[in-house]
Scaffold this motif. Sequence first.
Motif, PDB file in Angstrom:
ATOM      1  N   GLY A 244       6.099  -4.311   2.681  1.00 16.98           N
ATOM      2  CA  GLY A 244       4.961  -3.464   1.550  1.00 16.98           C
ATOM      3  C   GLY A 244       4.638  -2.007   2.019  1.00 16.98           C
ATOM      4  N   TYR A 245       4.568  -1.025   1.201  1.00 17.63           N
ATOM      5  CA  TYR A 245       4.235  -0.448   0.729  1.00 17.63           C
ATOM      6  C   TYR A 245       3.194   0.162   0.737  1.00 17.63           C
ATOM      7  CZ  TYR A 245       7.821  -2.878  -2.005  1.00 17.63           C
ATOM      8  OH  TYR A 245       9.004  -3.311  -2.715  1.00 17.63           O
ATOM      9  N   ALA A 246       3.944   1.485   2.652  1.00 19.23           N
ATOM     10  CA  ALA A 246       2.528   1.958   3.082  1.00 19.23           C
ATOM     11  C   ALA A 246       1.998   3.860   2.170  1.00 19.23           C
ATOM     12  CB  ALA A 246       3.041   2.656   4.075  1.00 19.23           C
ATOM     13  N   GLY A 247       1.331   3.910   2.032  1.00 22.51           N
ATOM     14  CA  GLY A 247       0.691   5.246   1.667  1.00 22.51           C
ATOM     15  C   GLY A 247      -0.765   5.921   1.850  1.00 22.51           C
ATOM     16  N   GLN A 248      -1.013   6.661   1.609  1.00 18.52           N
ATOM     17  CA  GLN A 248      -2.334   7.408   0.952  1.00 18.52           C
ATOM     18  C   GLN A 248      -2.883   6.739  -0.643  1.00 18.52           C
ATOM     19  OE1 GLN A 248      -3.984  11.189   2.298  1.00 18.52           O
ATOM     20  NE2 GLN A 248      -5.209  10.668   3.039  1.00 18.52           N
ATOM     21  N   THR A 269       4.129  -4.687 -12.276  1.00 18.13           N
ATOM     22  CA  THR A 269       3.748  -5.747 -11.550  1.00 18.13           C
ATOM     23  C   THR A 269       2.500  -6.355 -10.998  1.00 18.13           C
ATOM     24  OG1 THR A 269       4.335  -6.826  -9.121  1.00 18.13           O
ATOM     25  CG2 THR A 269       4.176  -4.564  -9.491  1.00 18.13           C
ATOM     26  N   HIS A 270       2.077  -6.936 -10.155  1.00 16.73           N
ATOM     27  CA  HIS A 270       0.318  -7.300  -9.589  1.00 16.73           C
ATOM     28  C   HIS A 270       0.549  -7.187  -8.210  1.00 16.73           C
ATOM     29  CE1 HIS A 270       0.459  -9.323 -13.217  1.00 16.73           C
ATOM     30  NE2 HIS A 270      -1.134  -8.708 -13.405  1.00 16.73           N
ATOM     31  N   ILE A 271      -0.377  -6.495  -7.976  1.00 16.54           N
ATOM     32  CA  ILE A 271      -0.755  -6.670  -6.449  1.00 16.54           C
ATOM     33  C   ILE A 271      -0.740  -7.679  -5.559  1.00 16.54           C
ATOM     34  CG2 ILE A 271      -2.165  -5.113  -4.971  1.00 16.54           C
ATOM     35  CD1 ILE A 271      -2.957  -2.516  -6.727  1.00 16.54           C
ATOM     36  N   SER A 272      -0.272  -8.074  -4.555  1.00 15.98           N
ATOM     37  CA  SER A 272      -1.357  -9.436  -4.021  1.00 15.98           C
ATOM     38  C   SER A 272      -1.878  -9.167  -3.195  1.00 15.98           C
ATOM     39  CB  SER A 272       0.599  -9.872  -3.389  1.00 15.98           C
ATOM     40  OG  SER A 272       1.068  -9.743  -2.836  1.00 15.98           O
ATOM     41  N   ARG A 273      -1.724  -8.388  -2.000  1.00 14.14           N
ATOM     42  CA  ARG A 273      -2.397  -8.127  -0.593  1.00 14.14           C
ATOM     43  C   ARG A 273      -3.209  -5.998  -0.579  1.00 14.14           C
ATOM     44  NH1 ARG A 273       0.092 -10.470   4.683  1.00 14.14           N
ATOM     45  NH2 ARG A 273      -1.929 -10.356   6.393  1.00 14.14           N
ATOM     46  N   ILE A 274      -3.824  -6.278   0.476  1.00 12.06           N
ATOM     47  CA  ILE A 274      -3.973  -4.528   0.128  1.00 12.06           C
ATOM     48  C   ILE A 274      -4.350  -4.314   2.203  1.00 12.06           C
ATOM     49  CG2 ILE A 274      -4.974  -2.588   0.338  1.00 12.06           C
ATOM     50  CD1 ILE A 274      -5.463  -3.090  -2.112  1.00 12.06           C
ATOM     51  N   SER A 275      -3.673  -4.225   2.863  1.00  9.88           N
ATOM     52  CA  SER A 275      -4.146  -4.248   3.827  1.00  9.88           C
ATOM     53  C   SER A 275      -3.997  -3.002   4.602  1.00  9.88           C
ATOM     54  CB  SER A 275      -2.274  -5.003   4.564  1.00  9.88           C
ATOM     55  OG  SER A 275      -2.339  -5.926   4.581  1.00  9.88           O
ATOM     56  N   THR A 276      -4.853  -2.634   5.754  1.00  9.71           N
ATOM     57  CA  THR A 276      -5.237  -1.521   6.363  1.00  9.71           C
ATOM     58  C   THR A 276      -4.357  -1.864   7.929  1.00  9.71           C
ATOM     59  OG1 THR A 276      -7.416  -2.410   7.174  1.00  9.71           O
ATOM     60  CG2 THR A 276      -6.942  -1.192   4.939  1.00  9.71           C
ATOM     61  N   ALA A 277      -4.965  -0.951   8.945  1.00 14.15           N
ATOM     62  CA  ALA A 277      -4.717  -1.038  10.409  1.00 14.15           C
ATOM     63  C   ALA A 277      -5.782  -2.321  11.166  1.00 14.15           C
ATOM     64  CB  ALA A 277      -4.801  -0.192  11.143  1.00 14.15           C
ATOM     65  N   ASP A 278      -6.642  -2.346  10.202  1.00 16.01           N
ATOM     66  CA  ASP A 278      -8.019  -2.904  10.827  1.00 16.01           C
ATOM     67  C   ASP A 278      -7.196  -4.698  10.196  1.00 16.01           C
ATOM     68  OD1 ASP A 278      -8.957  -1.418  12.668  1.00 16.01           O
ATOM     69  OD2 ASP A 278      -9.605  -0.643  10.679  1.00 16.01           O
ATOM     70  N   GLY A 279      -6.302  -4.550   9.056  1.00 17.36           N
ATOM     71  CA  GLY A 279      -6.583  -5.865   8.966  1.00 17.36           C
ATOM     72  C   GLY A 279      -7.220  -5.886   6.841  1.00 17.36           C
ATOM     73  N   GLN A 293       0.871  -4.303  -0.980  1.00 19.51           N
ATOM     74  CA  GLN A 293       2.161  -5.817  -1.055  1.00 19.51           C
ATOM     75  C   GLN A 293       1.999  -5.764  -2.504  1.00 19.51           C
ATOM     76  OE1 GLN A 293       1.191  -8.390   2.633  1.00 19.51           O
ATOM     77  NE2 GLN A 293       3.626  -9.407   1.882  1.00 19.51           N
ATOM     78  N   LEU A 294       3.445  -6.503  -3.340  1.00 20.03           N
ATOM     79  CA  LEU A 294       3.487  -6.300  -4.966  1.00 20.03           C
ATOM     80  C   LEU A 294       3.773  -8.083  -4.964  1.00 20.03           C
ATOM     81  CD1 LEU A 294       4.825  -3.451  -5.325  1.00 20.03           C
ATOM     82  CD2 LEU A 294       2.700  -3.461  -5.597  1.00 20.03           C
ATOM     83  N   ALA A 295       3.428  -8.739  -6.175  1.00 19.94           N
ATOM     84  CA  ALA A 295       3.935  -9.312  -6.726  1.00 19.94           C
ATOM     85  C   ALA A 295       5.328  -9.815  -6.575  1.00 19.94           C
ATOM     86  CB  ALA A 295       3.248 -10.179  -7.425  1.00 19.94           C
TER      87      ALA A 295
END
Length: 422
Positions: A244-248, A269-279, A293-295
Motif C-alpha cells: 500500500g501507498y500511504a499519504g495525505q 495503473t488503476h486504484i484497486s482499494r482505498i483504506s483508512t485507519a477506520d476501514g 492499493q494499485l492494480a
Amino acid sequence: MTTDILRFATAGSVDDGKSTLIGRLLYDSKSIFEDQLDAVERTSRTRGEEQTNLALLTDGLRAEREQGITIDVAYRYFATPRRTFIIADTPGHIQYTRNMVTGASTSDLAVILVDARKGLQEQSRRHAFLATLLQVPHLVLAVNKMDLVDYSQERFEEIKREFSAFATKLDVPDLTFIPLSALLGDNVVDRSMNMPWYDGPSLLHHLENVHIASDRNLIDVRFPVQYVVRPNKADDPELHDYRGYAGQVAGGVLKPGDEVVHLPSGLTTHISRISTADGDVAEAFPPMSVTLQLADDLDISRGDMISRPNNRPVVTQDLEAMVCWMSESRTLTPRSRLVVKHTTRTAKVVVRDLRYRLDVNTLHRDEEADALALNEIGRVCLRVTQPLFVDEYKRNRFTGGFVLIDEHTNTTVGAGMVVGAE
C-alpha cells in the motif's frame, strides 16, 4: 454539532487589539476555564485596570505580559454550534514577518485589525499584502476601538476608502469591512446597538458563515506518497502480496477503479482499494490521510506522486518562487546551497539567481538586491538535484509550497511559493 473547521489568522499593527479580540472571542464563546478567567481577573485587578483584560488570555508568558507585546504565533481553538475555529495570533512587529507567513500559510481567512484612531499603518498594509501573497482567499479589515472615536461612521468610511484604494494593488478575492470594539464587545459576537448605521454582520457571524468549501476544491488529483506499507508476512500470511501507498490527499477526489499515473516513471495503473485507519472508503479527498492499493506492482517510493494521466503536475528541477527568508544567522544569496522539502520529497537545491527583493510596504521591486536577510521576501530561481512535482502556489498550496532547510544545522531557513517552473 460542528460542521467544519475554519482556520484564520489575526494580524495588524502593534497594539491594534489582536489579543483582546481573540480573548473576547474565547470569552464570549465560553472556551476558557474558570480558573483561567479567575487568573486573568486577578492580574487585571493587580494592574489597577477597571475591566478584565481579555488580552491576557492569549499573551501566555508573564514575560510577554510585562513587555506588553506578543512575540510569537499563538494558536488558539474555540467552537460554536456551526464551526470549529483555529486561530493563528501573529505578532505585529516588522521583525516578525516570518511569523505572519507561518500563521497565514494554512489560513482560510485573515483578520487585519486597524486602530480607528490611527488608521492604516505600515504593518496593516504589510500584513494585508502577505495574506494575499499567501493566497488567503478571504480578508476582513476589522476597524477596532470604535468606542474611542465615538462610533463615528465618518471615520470608519474614511479608513474603508483608504484600504480599498490600497487593495486595488493586491489580489483580494473577498474583502469585508467590520467596525468593532474588541474591548467592549461591539460587533464581535453580537451586532452593536452603538453603530445603527452599520448593517453588516458581526465578526463571529461572518466567521461562521463565510463560504470556504469551494476554496478547498482542488480539482487536480495530487497524492504525494509518504510511506510504502509492507506488513510483516509472518504476522498474517494473507498479506503476503500486500503493498500500500500511504499519504495525505493534496487535491482532487480518488476512487477505486480510477486510472492514475505514477510520477516520475509515467506508468499508468488503476486504484484497486482505498483504506483508512477506520476501514475502506469509497472515495478520498483533501485533507484525508489514506492508503492506496494499485492494480499493478510499480516501483513506488516516498516522495513520488500519483495523479491523473491527463492532468499532471509540472515535473521540473528548475523553479521560480517567492521566498520569505527566516534565518537570523545567514542570508540567501545566489549560489547558496540548501535542502528543499516539497510535499514528501527532500532534495538538495542551489540558488541560481535572485531576481528581486520586494519591499512589502511599498511593493517596490529592488532588482539590484544581492541577498535576502531575515524576514525579507524576494523572487528567486532554484535548481534542484532531482525532479519535483509542482503546481503554482495560487493553484494548489500543498504542491506549490515548500520550505528551505540549512543542510548543516537542519533548521528551516525559508518558506517558498512556486510562481513558475521550467
